[in-house]
Structure formats: structure tokens, C-alpha cells
Design a protein around this motif. Structure first.
Motif, PDB file in Angstrom:
ATOM      1  N   SER A  41       0.867  -1.354   0.003  1.00  0.00           N
ATOM      2  CA  SER A  41       0.001  -0.041  -0.083  1.00  0.00           C
ATOM      3  C   SER A  41       1.061   1.376   0.005  1.00  0.00           C
ATOM      4  N   VAL A  42       1.887   1.339   0.787  1.00  0.00           N
ATOM      5  CA  VAL A  42       2.820   2.421   0.874  1.00  0.00           C
ATOM      6  C   VAL A  42       3.745   2.580  -0.143  1.00  0.00           C
ATOM      7  N   GLN A  45       1.545   3.973  -3.360  1.00  0.00           N
ATOM      8  CA  GLN A  45       1.484   5.367  -3.109  1.00  0.00           C
ATOM      9  C   GLN A  45       2.624   6.056  -3.662  1.00  0.00           C
ATOM     10  N   LYS A  48       2.822   5.666  -7.457  1.00  0.00           N
ATOM     11  CA  LYS A  48       1.770   6.622  -8.114  1.00  0.00           C
ATOM     12  C   LYS A  48       2.318   8.288  -8.087  1.00  0.00           C
ATOM     13  N   LEU A  52       6.408  12.602  -2.340  1.00  0.00           N
ATOM     14  CA  LEU A  52       5.404  12.934  -1.283  1.00  0.00           C
ATOM     15  C   LEU A  52       6.332  12.909  -0.021  1.00  0.00           C
ATOM     16  N   GLU A  56       1.985  12.899   3.707  1.00  0.00           N
ATOM     17  CA  GLU A  56       1.011  12.655   2.891  1.00  0.00           C
ATOM     18  C   GLU A  56       1.070  11.166   2.303  1.00  0.00           C
ATOM     19  N   ILE A  57       2.250  10.178   2.390  1.00  0.00           N
ATOM     20  CA  ILE A  57       2.110   8.799   2.261  1.00  0.00           C
ATOM     21  C   ILE A  57       1.078   8.057   3.334  1.00  0.00           C
ATOM     22  N   GLU A  59      -1.399   9.443   4.778  1.00  0.00           N
ATOM     23  CA  GLU A  59      -2.621   9.607   4.822  1.00  0.00           C
ATOM     24  C   GLU A  59      -3.196   8.949   3.541  1.00  0.00           C
ATOM     25  N   ARG A  60      -2.519   8.900   2.646  1.00  0.00           N
ATOM     26  CA  ARG A  60      -3.100   8.379   1.200  1.00  0.00           C
ATOM     27  C   ARG A  60      -2.982   6.700   1.355  1.00  0.00           C
ATOM     28  N   SER A  61      -2.172   6.236   2.247  1.00  0.00           N
ATOM     29  CA  SER A  61      -2.314   4.607   2.432  1.00  0.00           C
ATOM     30  C   SER A  61      -3.203   4.334   3.699  1.00  0.00           C
ATOM     31  N   THR A  68       3.885   4.370   9.278  1.00  0.00           N
ATOM     32  CA  THR A  68       4.550   4.578   8.016  1.00  0.00           C
ATOM     33  C   THR A  68       5.988   4.840   7.806  1.00  0.00           C
TER      34      THR A  68
END
Length: 149
Positions: A41-42, A45, A48, A52, A56-57, A59-61, A68
Motif C-alpha cells: 500500500s505504501v 502510493q 503513483k 511525497l 502525505e504517504i 494519509e494516502r495509504s 508509515t
């Protein structure tokens, strides 16, 4: 007499059970890549959107910052990502994927895509759209409740 609560029908229980089943299946498909769903998942991100910051990573994951950081440490040890000190804020690091990380992602994305295609065979396009909308609504509602507490 008060009717007993049916835990088996509770939304959280059903979502959790389904999540664990999907995660177990995903983990078995990813075993040869030596990566966990959390690491995937990390890494996804970062793949993509390179550059970052760790916040941000996270939050997005959907992970907290300490988790994280541990995942990024592991990915960095495997030489899948690297961190660079931010130009404007030297306290923050921007994270980038390495060529090895890109190669791994390009091998893994088709595996995840096939898994998703297999899983969604049991629902129609309309049902899938409805499921996504309901999950989004429930997620937002739970966040709203959490923020009020």
C-alpha cells in the motif's frame, strides 16, 4: 427481555472479516515478492506520486505516521525507495521509488489486478458501484463521528 445483539451481522464485523479474507488471499499471491499488503500500500502510493512527504504517504495509504515510518524504513532497507531531505523544510523528507521498486511494482500490479477481477466476479457493475458508494459514505460517517468525540 432485551434482544441480544447479533455480532455476526454488525457492519464492522462483516467488513473486518471480509478484509481479513482478502488480505490473506492477497498475501498468499504476494508471498514470492516478499512484501506485505501494508508495504504494498505504501509502495503503491510512492509509485503513483513520487516526492511525497511521509505525512502525505501516511494519509494516502490510511496508516498512522509511526507505522508509515517503519514501513518506509523497511522499503528503504530493501532498496525499493529512498528519501531526500526537503529543499524548503530540512526537517521533512521526500520519498522516491528506485528502479528496483518500479520493477517490483510492474510485476505486482497485474497480480493485484487479476485478484480484483476474480473477487468482483460475484457482483455486477451496478452492485460494485453501489458497494463503493456505500463504503465511502460509511467511511465518511465514521470519520465524522470520530471527529465529534
Amino acid at each position: 427481555m432485551t434482544q441480544l445483539f447479533d455480532k455476526e451481522q454488525a457492519i464492522g464485523h462483516m467488513l473486518g472479516l471480509t478484509y481479513r479474507k482478502l488480505t490473506t488471499l492477497f498475501l498468499s499471491r504476494m508471498k514470492s515478492y516478499e512484501i506485505t499488503p501494508e508495504q504494498w500500500s505504501v509502495l503503491f502510493q510512492i509509485y503513483k506520486a513520487e516526492g511525497l512527504i511521509q505525512k502525505e504517504i501516511a494519509e494516502r495509504s490510511g496508516r498512522d505516521r509511526p507505522t508509515t515510518t517503519r514501513i518506509l524504513d523497511h522499503l528503504e532497507q530493501r532498496r525499493l525507495v529512498y528519501r531526500k531531505i526537503g529543499e524548503r523544510d530540512r526537517r521533512s523528507f521526500k520519498v522516491y521509488i528506485t528502479d528496483e521498486g518500479k520493477r517490483l511494482m510492474e510485476e505486482m500490479i497485474p497480480v493485484e489486478r487479476r485478484l480484483n477481477e476474480e473477487v468482483r466476479q460475484c457482483v455486477s457493475d451496478e452492485e460494485l458501484d453501489l458497494l463503493r458508494e456505500l463504503l465511502s459514505r460509511i467511511g465518511q460517517h465514521v470519520q465524522d463521528i470520530s471527529e465529534r468525540e
